[in-house]
Design a protein around this motif. Structure first.
Motif, PDB file in Angstrom:
ATOM      1  N   LEU A 394      36.095  31.466  33.510  1.00  0.00           N
ATOM      2  CA  LEU A 394      36.386  30.244  34.266  1.00  0.00           C
ATOM      3  C   LEU A 394      36.808  30.586  35.684  1.00  0.00           C
ATOM      4  N   LEU A 395      37.527  31.695  35.841  1.00  0.00           N
ATOM      5  CA  LEU A 395      37.937  32.122  37.181  1.00  0.00           C
ATOM      6  C   LEU A 395      36.708  32.506  38.009  1.00  0.00           C
ATOM      7  N   ILE A 396      35.754  33.198  37.397  1.00  0.00           N
ATOM      8  CA  ILE A 396      34.511  33.546  38.103  1.00  0.00           C
ATOM      9  C   ILE A 396      33.779  32.280  38.539  1.00  0.00           C
ATOM     10  N   ALA A 397      33.704  31.290  37.637  1.00  0.00           N
ATOM     11  CA  ALA A 397      33.056  30.020  37.976  1.00  0.00           C
ATOM     12  C   ALA A 397      33.776  29.336  39.135  1.00  0.00           C
ATOM     13  N   ALA A 398      35.113  29.351  39.094  1.00  0.00           N
ATOM     14  CA  ALA A 398      35.901  28.705  40.145  1.00  0.00           C
ATOM     15  C   ALA A 398      35.702  29.392  41.491  1.00  0.00           C
ATOM     16  N   LEU A 399      35.609  30.723  41.489  1.00  0.00           N
ATOM     17  CA  LEU A 399      35.416  31.467  42.733  1.00  0.00           C
ATOM     18  C   LEU A 399      34.076  31.137  43.396  1.00  0.00           C
ATOM     19  N   SER A 400      33.096  30.738  42.578  1.00  0.00           N
ATOM     20  CA  SER A 400      31.764  30.432  43.112  1.00  0.00           C
ATOM     21  C   SER A 400      31.569  28.943  43.386  1.00  0.00           C
ATOM     22  N   ALA A 401      32.527  28.118  42.963  1.00  0.00           N
ATOM     23  CA  ALA A 401      32.347  26.667  43.020  1.00  0.00           C
ATOM     24  C   ALA A 401      32.700  26.086  44.391  1.00  0.00           C
ATOM     25  N   GLU A 402      32.232  24.876  44.614  1.00  0.00           N
ATOM     26  CA  GLU A 402      32.582  24.120  45.811  1.00  0.00           C
ATOM     27  C   GLU A 402      33.887  23.392  45.559  1.00  0.00           C
ATOM     28  N   GLY A 403      34.798  23.438  46.536  1.00  0.00           N
ATOM     29  CA  GLY A 403      36.036  22.699  46.380  1.00  0.00           C
ATOM     30  C   GLY A 403      37.110  23.466  45.632  1.00  0.00           C
ATOM     31  N   LYS A 404      38.138  22.717  45.203  1.00  0.00           N
ATOM     32  CA  LYS A 404      39.318  23.329  44.578  1.00  0.00           C
ATOM     33  C   LYS A 404      39.244  23.243  43.064  1.00  0.00           C
ATOM     34  N   SER A 405      39.556  24.366  42.415  1.00  0.00           N
ATOM     35  CA  SER A 405      39.698  24.409  40.958  1.00  0.00           C
ATOM     36  C   SER A 405      41.127  24.806  40.621  1.00  0.00           C
ATOM     37  N   VAL A 406      41.618  24.260  39.523  1.00  0.00           N
ATOM     38  CA  VAL A 406      42.931  24.642  39.008  1.00  0.00           C
ATOM     39  C   VAL A 406      42.738  25.166  37.587  1.00  0.00           C
ATOM     40  N   ILE A 407      43.191  26.398  37.356  1.00  0.00           N
ATOM     41  CA  ILE A 407      43.086  27.009  36.027  1.00  0.00           C
ATOM     42  C   ILE A 407      44.482  27.126  35.447  1.00  0.00           C
ATOM     43  N   GLN A 408      44.713  26.407  34.372  1.00  0.00           N
ATOM     44  CA  GLN A 408      46.024  26.407  33.717  1.00  0.00           C
ATOM     45  C   GLN A 408      46.067  27.448  32.596  1.00  0.00           C
ATOM     46  N   ASN A 409      47.267  27.689  32.083  1.00  0.00           N
ATOM     47  CA  ASN A 409      47.475  28.645  30.988  1.00  0.00           C
ATOM     48  C   ASN A 409      46.984  30.039  31.381  1.00  0.00           C
ATOM     49  N   ILE A 410      47.303  30.446  32.612  1.00  0.00           N
ATOM     50  CA  ILE A 410      46.794  31.735  33.096  1.00  0.00           C
ATOM     51  C   ILE A 410      47.539  32.915  32.477  1.00  0.00           C
ATOM     52  N   GLU A 411      48.556  32.622  31.655  1.00  0.00           N
ATOM     53  CA  GLU A 411      49.189  33.715  30.911  1.00  0.00           C
ATOM     54  C   GLU A 411      48.156  34.449  30.057  1.00  0.00           C
ATOM     55  N   GLN A 412      47.138  33.720  29.604  1.00  0.00           N
ATOM     56  CA  GLN A 412      46.057  34.358  28.851  1.00  0.00           C
ATOM     57  C   GLN A 412      45.328  35.383  29.714  1.00  0.00           C
ATOM     58  N   ILE A 413      45.082  35.043  30.973  1.00  0.00           N
ATOM     59  CA  ILE A 413      44.410  35.980  31.879  1.00  0.00           C
ATOM     60  C   ILE A 413      45.324  37.174  32.167  1.00  0.00           C
ATOM     61  N   ASP A 414      46.613  36.903  32.373  1.00  0.00           N
ATOM     62  CA  ASP A 414      47.571  37.971  32.664  1.00  0.00           C
ATOM     63  C   ASP A 414      47.715  38.945  31.502  1.00  0.00           C
ATOM     64  N   ARG A 415      47.369  38.507  30.303  1.00  0.00           N
ATOM     65  CA  ARG A 415      47.440  39.405  29.157  1.00  0.00           C
ATOM     66  C   ARG A 415      46.473  40.580  29.314  1.00  0.00           C
ATOM     67  N   GLY A 416      45.375  40.377  30.065  1.00  0.00           N
ATOM     68  CA  GLY A 416      44.354  41.413  30.116  1.00  0.00           C
ATOM     69  C   GLY A 416      43.999  41.939  31.493  1.00  0.00           C
ATOM     70  N   TYR A 417      44.457  41.263  32.582  1.00  0.00           N
ATOM     71  CA  TYR A 417      44.051  41.651  33.936  1.00  0.00           C
ATOM     72  C   TYR A 417      45.287  41.751  34.823  1.00  0.00           C
ATOM     73  N   GLN A 418      45.529  42.947  35.374  1.00  0.00           N
ATOM     74  CA  GLN A 418      46.745  43.136  36.160  1.00  0.00           C
ATOM     75  C   GLN A 418      46.573  42.671  37.602  1.00  0.00           C
ATOM     76  N   TYR A 419      47.570  41.936  38.098  1.00  0.00           N
ATOM     77  CA  TYR A 419      47.619  41.481  39.499  1.00  0.00           C
ATOM     78  C   TYR A 419      46.281  40.932  39.960  1.00  0.00           C
ATOM     79  N   ILE A 420      45.584  40.198  39.096  1.00  0.00           N
ATOM     80  CA  ILE A 420      44.203  39.823  39.400  1.00  0.00           C
ATOM     81  C   ILE A 420      44.115  38.972  40.663  1.00  0.00           C
ATOM     82  N   ASP A 421      45.114  38.096  40.897  1.00  0.00           N
ATOM     83  CA  ASP A 421      45.067  37.257  42.092  1.00  0.00           C
ATOM     84  C   ASP A 421      45.270  38.082  43.359  1.00  0.00           C
ATOM     85  N   ASP A 422      46.215  39.034  43.342  1.00  0.00           N
ATOM     86  CA  ASP A 422      46.436  39.889  44.511  1.00  0.00           C
ATOM     87  C   ASP A 422      45.190  40.721  44.827  1.00  0.00           C
ATOM     88  N   ARG A 423      44.587  41.272  43.796  1.00  0.00           N
ATOM     89  CA  ARG A 423      43.430  42.153  44.001  1.00  0.00           C
ATOM     90  C   ARG A 423      42.218  41.372  44.505  1.00  0.00           C
TER      91      ARG A 423
END
Length: 436
Positions: A394-423
Protein backbone atom coordinates in the motif's frame (compact mmCIF):
# COMPACT_ATOMS: atom_id res chain seq x y z
CA UNK A 1 -1.59 4.82 16.79
CA UNK A 2 0.54 6.35 14.08
CA UNK A 3 -0.10 6.84 10.37
CA UNK A 4 1.93 7.65 7.28
CA UNK A 5 0.85 10.67 5.28
CA UNK A 6 2.15 10.31 1.74
CA UNK A 7 1.97 12.74 -1.15
CA UNK A 8 2.70 10.65 -4.19
CA UNK A 9 4.04 11.27 -7.65
CA UNK A 10 7.68 11.83 -6.66
CA UNK A 11 10.33 9.90 -8.59
CA UNK A 12 12.51 8.09 -6.07
CA UNK A 13 16.20 8.47 -6.83
CA UNK A 14 19.45 7.59 -5.10
CA UNK A 15 21.12 4.77 -3.21
CA UNK A 16 19.75 2.68 -0.36
CA UNK A 17 21.24 -0.07 1.78
CA UNK A 18 18.90 -2.92 2.77
CA UNK A 19 18.53 -3.77 6.45
CA UNK A 20 19.47 -7.12 7.97
CA UNK A 21 17.01 -9.91 7.26
CA UNK A 22 14.02 -10.00 9.61
CA UNK A 23 13.22 -13.68 9.04
CA UNK A 24 16.83 -14.69 9.61
CA UNK A 25 17.08 -12.57 12.75
CA UNK A 26 14.23 -14.39 14.51
CA UNK A 27 16.02 -17.73 14.02
CA UNK A 28 19.55 -16.53 14.79
CA UNK A 29 18.57 -14.64 17.95
CA UNK A 30 16.72 -17.68 19.26
CA UNK A 31 19.82 -19.83 18.68
CA UNK A 32 21.85 -17.86 21.26
CA UNK A 33 19.98 -19.90 23.90
CA UNK A 34 21.87 -23.02 22.79
CA UNK A 35 25.14 -22.02 24.48
CA UNK A 36 26.30 -20.41 27.72
CA UNK A 37 29.10 -18.72 25.77
CA UNK A 38 29.05 -15.32 24.08
CA UNK A 39 27.50 -14.98 20.63
CA UNK A 40 28.15 -11.80 18.63
CA UNK A 41 25.60 -10.92 15.95
CA UNK A 42 25.92 -8.09 13.42
CA UNK A 43 23.58 -6.50 10.86
CA UNK A 44 20.61 -6.84 13.22
CA UNK A 45 17.56 -4.98 11.85
CA UNK A 46 16.18 -2.32 14.19
CA UNK A 47 12.50 -3.29 13.84
CA UNK A 48 9.64 -4.03 16.24
CA UNK A 49 9.57 -7.82 15.89
CA UNK A 50 13.33 -8.20 16.40
CA UNK A 51 13.48 -5.71 19.27
CA UNK A 52 10.61 -7.51 20.99
CA UNK A 53 12.46 -10.84 20.71
CA UNK A 54 15.62 -9.26 22.17
CA UNK A 55 13.47 -7.87 24.99
CA UNK A 56 12.10 -11.38 25.65
CA UNK A 57 15.65 -12.77 25.78
CA UNK A 58 16.61 -10.09 28.30
CA UNK A 59 13.57 -10.95 30.44
CA UNK A 60 14.87 -14.54 30.42
CA UNK A 61 18.15 -13.24 31.97
CA UNK A 62 20.13 -13.45 28.74
CA UNK A 63 22.85 -10.82 28.95
CA UNK A 64 22.64 -8.42 25.98
CA UNK A 65 25.34 -5.85 25.21
CA UNK A 66 24.42 -3.51 22.35
CA UNK A 67 27.78 -2.34 20.99
CA UNK A 68 26.09 -0.44 18.14
CA UNK A 69 22.66 -0.05 16.57
CA UNK A 70 23.06 -3.22 14.50
CA UNK A 71 25.46 -5.26 16.67
CA UNK A 72 24.92 -7.08 19.96
CA UNK A 73 26.70 -9.63 22.14
CA UNK A 74 24.45 -12.25 23.75
CA UNK A 75 25.29 -14.59 26.63
CA UNK A 76 22.71 -17.11 27.88
CA UNK A 77 24.65 -18.44 30.88
CA UNK A 78 21.91 -17.99 33.50
CA UNK A 79 18.54 -18.44 31.76
CA UNK A 80 15.37 -18.06 33.83
CA UNK A 81 13.30 -20.93 32.42
CA UNK A 82 10.28 -20.17 34.61
CA UNK A 83 9.81 -16.80 32.87
CA UNK A 84 8.64 -18.74 29.82
CA UNK A 85 5.56 -19.80 31.76
CA UNK A 86 4.69 -16.37 33.11
CA UNK A 87 1.76 -14.12 32.24
CA UNK A 88 4.23 -11.43 31.16
CA UNK A 89 5.88 -13.79 28.66
CA UNK A 90 2.49 -14.91 27.37
CA UNK A 91 1.42 -11.31 26.83
CA UNK A 92 4.62 -10.22 25.06
CA UNK A 93 5.22 -13.35 23.00
CA UNK A 94 1.58 -13.47 21.91
CA UNK A 95 2.32 -10.30 19.88
CA UNK A 96 5.22 -11.99 18.12
CA UNK A 97 4.81 -15.10 16.05
CA UNK A 98 8.59 -15.51 15.99
CA UNK A 99 8.56 -16.35 19.71
CA UNK A 100 7.77 -19.94 18.72
CA UNK A 101 11.44 -20.14 17.63
CA UNK A 102 12.50 -20.18 21.29
CA UNK A 103 10.98 -23.66 21.75
CA UNK A 104 13.60 -25.64 19.81
CA UNK A 105 16.64 -24.20 21.65
CA UNK A 106 14.90 -24.51 25.02
CA UNK A 107 14.05 -28.17 24.40
CA UNK A 108 17.57 -28.85 23.18
CA UNK A 109 19.36 -27.31 26.14
CA UNK A 110 16.85 -27.38 28.99
CA UNK A 111 14.52 -30.20 27.90
CA UNK A 112 11.33 -28.17 28.34
CA UNK A 113 9.56 -25.33 26.58
CA UNK A 114 6.31 -23.38 26.55
CA UNK A 115 4.64 -22.00 23.44
CA UNK A 116 1.77 -19.49 23.71
CA UNK A 117 -0.87 -19.10 21.06
CA UNK A 118 1.03 -17.37 18.25
CA UNK A 119 0.48 -13.76 17.20
CA UNK A 120 1.73 -11.77 14.21
CA UNK A 121 0.05 -11.17 10.87
CA UNK A 122 -3.64 -11.23 10.01
CA UNK A 123 -3.06 -13.32 6.91
CA UNK A 124 -4.86 -16.53 7.83
CA UNK A 125 -3.98 -19.65 9.74
CA UNK A 126 -0.31 -20.34 10.37
CA UNK A 127 -0.24 -23.71 12.03
CA UNK A 128 2.30 -25.09 14.49
CA UNK A 129 1.77 -28.75 13.60
CA UNK A 130 5.11 -29.11 11.80
CA UNK A 131 6.97 -27.80 14.86
CA UNK A 132 5.09 -29.93 17.39
CA UNK A 133 5.16 -33.16 15.36
CA UNK A 134 8.91 -32.74 14.80
CA UNK A 135 9.51 -32.24 18.51
CA UNK A 136 7.44 -35.32 19.32
CA UNK A 137 9.46 -37.45 16.89
CA UNK A 138 12.60 -36.34 18.71
CA UNK A 139 11.10 -37.62 21.95
CA UNK A 140 9.28 -34.60 23.38
CA UNK A 141 5.93 -34.89 25.14
CA UNK A 142 3.30 -32.38 24.10
CA UNK A 143 0.21 -31.10 25.90
CA UNK A 144 -2.02 -28.08 25.38
CA UNK A 145 -3.31 -26.50 28.58
CA UNK A 146 -6.66 -24.75 28.07
CA UNK A 147 -6.36 -22.95 31.41
CA UNK A 148 -3.09 -21.14 30.80
CA UNK A 149 -3.22 -21.10 26.98
CA UNK A 150 0.25 -22.62 26.58
CA UNK A 151 1.55 -25.60 24.67
CA UNK A 152 3.62 -27.52 27.23
CA UNK A 153 6.62 -29.44 25.89
CA UNK A 154 8.96 -31.65 27.92
CA UNK A 155 11.76 -33.96 26.81
CA UNK A 156 13.78 -35.75 29.51
CA UNK A 157 15.68 -37.36 26.63
CA UNK A 158 15.91 -36.21 23.01
CA UNK A 159 17.00 -38.83 20.50
CA UNK A 160 17.85 -38.74 16.82
CA UNK A 161 15.26 -39.96 14.35
CA UNK A 162 14.25 -39.93 10.69
CA UNK A 163 11.40 -37.64 9.78
CA UNK A 164 9.55 -36.47 6.68
CA UNK A 165 8.04 -33.01 7.17
CA UNK A 166 4.48 -32.61 5.94
CA UNK A 167 5.44 -29.16 4.63
CA UNK A 168 8.85 -27.50 4.07
CA UNK A 169 8.17 -24.90 6.74
CA UNK A 170 11.10 -22.53 7.26
CA UNK A 171 10.37 -21.85 10.92
CA UNK A 172 9.39 -25.49 11.48
CA UNK A 173 12.64 -26.76 9.97
CA UNK A 174 14.70 -24.22 11.94
CA UNK A 175 13.00 -25.12 15.21
CA UNK A 176 13.48 -28.86 14.67
CA UNK A 177 17.13 -28.37 13.68
CA UNK A 178 17.81 -26.41 16.87
CA UNK A 179 16.09 -29.10 18.94
CA UNK A 180 18.06 -31.88 17.23
CA UNK A 181 21.60 -30.46 17.39
CA UNK A 182 22.11 -31.73 20.96
CA UNK A 183 19.92 -34.85 20.76
CA UNK A 184 21.63 -38.21 21.09
CA UNK A 185 22.20 -39.99 17.78
CA UNK A 186 21.54 -38.86 14.22
CA UNK A 187 18.49 -37.02 12.89
CA UNK A 188 17.54 -36.80 9.23
CA UNK A 189 14.97 -34.27 8.07
CA UNK A 190 13.51 -34.86 4.62
CA UNK A 191 11.42 -32.21 2.85
CA UNK A 192 13.31 -29.64 4.89
CA UNK A 193 13.17 -25.98 3.97
CA UNK A 194 16.37 -24.74 2.31
CA UNK A 195 15.96 -20.93 2.25
CA UNK A 196 19.17 -18.86 2.53
CA UNK A 197 18.16 -17.82 6.06
CA UNK A 198 17.92 -21.45 7.15
CA UNK A 199 21.28 -22.09 5.51
CA UNK A 200 22.65 -19.19 7.54
CA UNK A 201 21.32 -20.75 10.76
CA UNK A 202 22.85 -24.14 9.97
CA UNK A 203 26.23 -22.60 9.13
CA UNK A 204 26.16 -20.65 12.40
CA UNK A 205 25.31 -23.78 14.38
CA UNK A 206 28.17 -25.66 12.71
CA UNK A 207 30.57 -22.89 13.76
CA UNK A 208 29.24 -23.39 17.31
CA UNK A 209 30.15 -27.09 17.12
CA UNK A 210 27.06 -28.71 15.60
CA UNK A 211 27.37 -31.36 12.89
CA UNK A 212 24.83 -30.56 10.18
CA UNK A 213 25.28 -31.75 6.60
CA UNK A 214 23.13 -31.30 3.49
CA UNK A 215 22.89 -27.53 4.00
CA UNK A 216 21.13 -25.93 1.02
CA UNK A 217 19.25 -29.13 0.15
CA UNK A 218 15.91 -30.53 1.32
CA UNK A 219 17.61 -33.41 3.18
CA UNK A 220 19.42 -32.38 6.36
CA UNK A 221 21.46 -34.80 8.48
CA UNK A 222 22.24 -33.79 12.05
CA UNK A 223 24.65 -35.71 14.25
CA UNK A 224 23.90 -34.80 17.85
CA UNK A 225 26.64 -33.21 20.00
CA UNK A 226 26.77 -32.62 23.74
CA UNK A 227 27.84 -28.97 23.76
CA UNK A 228 27.74 -25.85 21.59
CA UNK A 229 30.08 -22.89 22.01
CA UNK A 230 30.06 -19.21 21.13
CA UNK A 231 30.53 -17.71 17.69
CA UNK A 232 30.17 -14.59 15.55
CA UNK A 233 27.52 -14.22 12.86
CA UNK A 234 26.51 -11.58 10.32
CA UNK A 235 23.00 -11.58 8.92
CA UNK A 236 22.21 -11.38 5.23
CA UNK A 237 20.45 -8.31 3.81
CA UNK A 238 16.67 -8.66 3.79
CA UNK A 239 15.56 -10.08 0.43
CA UNK A 240 11.98 -8.90 1.02
CA UNK A 241 13.15 -5.33 1.51
CA UNK A 242 15.26 -5.60 -1.65
CA UNK A 243 12.20 -6.75 -3.60
CA UNK A 244 10.18 -3.90 -2.08
CA UNK A 245 12.72 -1.32 -3.27
CA UNK A 246 12.66 -2.80 -6.79
CA UNK A 247 8.88 -2.39 -6.80
CA UNK A 248 9.13 1.19 -5.48
CA UNK A 249 11.58 2.15 -8.20
CA UNK A 250 9.38 0.76 -10.98
CA UNK A 251 6.10 2.18 -9.67
CA UNK A 252 7.46 5.69 -9.03
CA UNK A 253 9.30 5.86 -12.37
CA UNK A 254 12.40 6.15 -10.23
CA UNK A 255 16.11 5.38 -10.48
CA UNK A 256 17.42 3.49 -7.45
CA UNK A 257 20.60 1.60 -6.63
CA UNK A 258 20.35 -1.03 -3.91
CA UNK A 259 23.78 -1.40 -2.33
CA UNK A 260 25.28 -4.65 -0.98
CA UNK A 261 22.27 -6.76 -1.97
CA UNK A 262 23.94 -10.21 -1.65
CA UNK A 263 22.74 -11.07 -5.14
CA UNK A 264 23.91 -14.68 -4.89
CA UNK A 265 21.34 -15.27 -2.14
CA UNK A 266 18.34 -13.78 -3.97
CA UNK A 267 17.51 -16.90 -5.98
CA UNK A 268 14.87 -16.27 -8.65
CA UNK A 269 13.64 -13.00 -7.13
CA UNK A 270 15.38 -10.79 -9.75
CA UNK A 271 14.03 -13.01 -12.55
CA UNK A 272 10.43 -12.60 -11.34
CA UNK A 273 10.71 -8.81 -11.47
CA UNK A 274 12.29 -9.07 -14.90
CA UNK A 275 9.23 -11.06 -15.98
CA UNK A 276 7.24 -7.91 -15.19
CA UNK A 277 9.51 -6.09 -17.66
CA UNK A 278 11.62 -4.32 -15.01
CA UNK A 279 15.25 -3.73 -15.96
CA UNK A 280 17.81 -4.75 -13.35
CA UNK A 281 21.52 -4.05 -13.74
CA UNK A 282 24.06 -5.83 -11.53
CA UNK A 283 27.35 -4.14 -10.67
CA UNK A 284 29.35 -6.16 -8.20
CA UNK A 285 26.86 -6.81 -5.39
CA UNK A 286 24.70 -3.76 -6.17
CA UNK A 287 21.40 -3.70 -8.07
CA UNK A 288 20.55 -0.67 -10.22
CA UNK A 289 16.92 -0.17 -11.29
CA UNK A 290 16.97 2.53 -14.01
CA UNK A 291 14.00 4.74 -14.79
CA UNK A 292 11.67 3.16 -17.38
CA UNK A 293 8.81 4.79 -19.22
CA UNK A 294 7.08 1.44 -19.68
CA UNK A 295 7.72 -2.04 -18.32
CA UNK A 296 5.92 -4.83 -20.13
CA UNK A 297 4.82 -8.12 -18.60
CA UNK A 298 6.19 -11.17 -20.39
CA UNK A 299 3.85 -13.79 -21.82
CA UNK A 300 4.38 -17.51 -22.05
CA UNK A 301 5.63 -18.87 -25.38
CA UNK A 302 2.11 -19.97 -26.32
CA UNK A 303 0.77 -16.46 -25.63
CA UNK A 304 -0.75 -17.34 -22.25
CA UNK A 305 -1.00 -14.82 -19.42
CA UNK A 306 1.95 -14.89 -17.01
CA UNK A 307 1.25 -16.50 -13.64
CA UNK A 308 3.43 -15.69 -10.63
CA UNK A 309 2.91 -17.92 -7.60
CA UNK A 310 4.65 -18.72 -4.35
CA UNK A 311 6.55 -21.94 -3.82
CA UNK A 312 9.06 -23.26 -1.27
CA UNK A 313 12.65 -22.23 -1.93
CA UNK A 314 14.21 -22.22 -4.47
CA UNK A 315 10.77 -21.15 -5.70
CA UNK A 316 9.39 -17.63 -5.24
CA UNK A 317 8.94 -16.47 -1.64
CA UNK A 318 5.31 -15.74 -0.63
CA UNK A 319 6.42 -12.58 1.19
CA UNK A 320 7.01 -10.84 -2.15
CA UNK A 321 3.75 -11.71 -3.90
CA UNK A 322 2.03 -8.63 -2.49
CA UNK A 323 4.91 -6.49 -3.79
CA UNK A 324 4.77 -8.08 -7.25
CA UNK A 325 1.00 -7.57 -7.35
CA UNK A 326 1.17 -3.85 -6.64
CA UNK A 327 4.14 -3.38 -9.00
CA UNK A 328 2.14 -4.93 -11.86
CA UNK A 329 -0.52 -2.21 -11.56
CA UNK A 330 1.37 0.21 -13.83
CA UNK A 331 2.83 -2.42 -16.17
CA UNK A 332 1.78 -3.06 -19.75
CA UNK A 333 -0.04 -6.39 -19.89
CA UNK A 334 -1.73 -8.66 -17.38
CA UNK A 335 -0.53 -11.11 -14.73
CA UNK A 336 -2.22 -13.69 -12.53
CA UNK A 337 -1.02 -13.65 -8.91
CA UNK A 338 -1.59 -16.99 -7.16
CA UNK A 339 -1.03 -16.91 -3.40
CA UNK A 340 -1.13 -20.56 -2.35
CA UNK A 341 0.01 -20.51 1.27
CA UNK A 342 -2.18 -17.96 3.11
CA UNK A 343 -5.88 -17.62 2.51
CA UNK A 344 -6.25 -13.95 3.55
CA UNK A 345 -3.13 -12.36 2.13
CA UNK A 346 -4.80 -10.89 -0.97
CA UNK A 347 -7.65 -9.23 0.86
CA UNK A 348 -5.89 -5.83 0.75
CA UNK A 349 -6.53 -5.48 -3.01
CA UNK A 350 -9.86 -3.74 -2.39
CA UNK A 351 -7.86 -0.71 -1.27
CA UNK A 352 -5.81 -0.80 -4.48
CA UNK A 353 -9.05 -1.00 -6.49
CA UNK A 354 -10.33 2.06 -4.60
CA UNK A 355 -7.14 3.83 -5.74
CA UNK A 356 -7.97 3.06 -9.37
CA UNK A 357 -6.09 -0.20 -9.97
CA UNK A 358 -7.61 -2.73 -12.37
CA UNK A 359 -7.57 -5.92 -10.32
CA UNK A 360 -9.98 -8.85 -10.35
CA UNK A 361 -9.97 -10.83 -7.09
CA UNK A 362 -10.91 -14.30 -8.32
CA UNK A 363 -10.96 -15.97 -4.89
CA UNK A 364 -8.98 -15.71 -1.62
CA UNK A 365 -5.88 -17.06 -3.35
CA UNK A 366 -5.88 -15.55 -6.86
CA UNK A 367 -6.00 -12.09 -8.38
CA UNK A 368 -5.61 -10.86 -11.96
CA UNK A 369 -3.85 -7.51 -12.40
CA UNK A 370 -4.53 -5.63 -15.65
CA UNK A 371 -1.76 -3.09 -16.11
CA UNK A 372 -2.55 0.62 -16.47
CA UNK A 373 0.58 1.27 -18.61
CA UNK A 374 1.05 4.61 -16.76
CA UNK A 375 -1.90 6.00 -18.76
CA UNK A 376 -3.83 6.51 -15.55
CA UNK A 377 -2.35 7.34 -12.14
CA UNK A 378 -3.60 5.86 -8.91
CA UNK A 379 -5.39 8.31 -6.60
CA UNK A 380 -4.57 8.84 -2.95
CA UNK A 381 -6.99 7.50 -0.33
CA UNK A 382 -7.08 6.68 3.38
CA UNK A 383 -6.41 3.01 4.14
CA UNK A 384 -5.18 0.65 6.87
CA UNK A 385 -2.30 -1.81 6.81
CA UNK A 386 -3.48 -5.39 7.54
CA UNK A 387 -0.03 -7.03 7.66
CA UNK A 388 3.65 -6.23 7.07
CA UNK A 389 3.88 -7.01 3.36
CA UNK A 390 0.45 -5.65 2.41
CA UNK A 391 1.33 -2.50 4.36
CA UNK A 392 4.44 -1.88 2.26
CA UNK A 393 2.50 -2.72 -0.91
CA UNK A 394 0.00 0.00 0.00
CA UNK A 395 2.92 2.33 0.71
CA UNK A 396 4.34 1.62 -2.77
CA UNK A 397 0.92 2.39 -4.28
CA UNK A 398 0.69 5.62 -2.27
CA UNK A 399 4.17 6.74 -3.37
CA UNK A 400 3.10 6.40 -7.01
CA UNK A 401 -0.39 7.88 -6.60
CA UNK A 402 -1.71 11.35 -7.31
CA UNK A 403 -2.58 13.38 -4.25
CA UNK A 404 -2.43 12.51 -0.56
CA UNK A 405 -2.73 9.03 0.92
CA UNK A 406 -3.01 8.16 4.60
CA UNK A 407 -1.89 4.70 5.73
CA UNK A 408 -3.09 3.73 9.19
CA UNK A 409 -1.92 0.92 11.48
CA UNK A 410 1.68 1.44 10.35
CA UNK A 411 2.88 -0.53 13.37
CA UNK A 412 2.50 -3.50 11.01
CA UNK A 413 5.00 -1.90 8.62
CA UNK A 414 7.36 -1.03 11.50
CA UNK A 415 7.39 -4.69 12.47
CA UNK A 416 9.39 -5.49 9.33
CA UNK A 417 10.99 -2.29 7.93
CA UNK A 418 13.37 -0.10 9.91
CA UNK A 419 13.12 3.72 9.69
CA UNK A 420 11.31 3.25 6.38
CA UNK A 421 9.98 6.83 6.30
CA UNK A 422 13.40 8.39 7.01
CA UNK A 423 15.10 6.23 4.39
CA UNK A 424 12.48 6.95 1.73
CA UNK A 425 12.71 10.69 2.34
CA UNK A 426 16.42 10.46 1.42
CA UNK A 427 15.28 9.04 -1.93
CA UNK A 428 12.95 12.00 -2.47
CA UNK A 429 9.66 10.64 -1.10
CA UNK A 430 7.14 13.03 0.48
CA UNK A 431 6.22 10.97 3.54
CA UNK A 432 5.71 11.87 7.18
CA UNK A 433 4.69 10.02 10.30
CA UNK A 434 1.70 11.51 12.13
CA UNK A 435 -0.02 10.61 15.39
CA UNK A 436 -3.66 9.67 15.60
Amino acid sequence: MHSFEVRGGKKLQGEIIPQGAKNEALQILSAVLLTPEKVTITNIPDILDVNLLIELLQEMNVKVERTSRDTAIFQADNVNIDYLHSDDYKKKSGRLRGSVMLAGPMLSRYRKAFIPKPGGDKIGRRRLDTHIIGFEKLGANFDYNNEDGFFHLSAPHLHGTNMLLDEPSVTGTANIVMAAVMASGTTTIYNAACEPYLQQLCKMLNRMGAKISGIGSNLLTIEGVTYLGGTEHRMLPDMIEIGSFIGMAAMTHGDITIKNASIDNLGIIPEKFRQLGIQLEFTGDDIHIPSQDIYEVQRYLDGGVLTIYDHPWPGFTPDLLSIVLVTAIQARGSVLIHQKMFESRLFFVDKLIDMGAQIILCDPHRAVVIGLEREQKLRGITMSSPDIRAGVSLLIAALSAEGKSVIQNIEQIDRGYQYIDDRLRKLGADIKRVEG
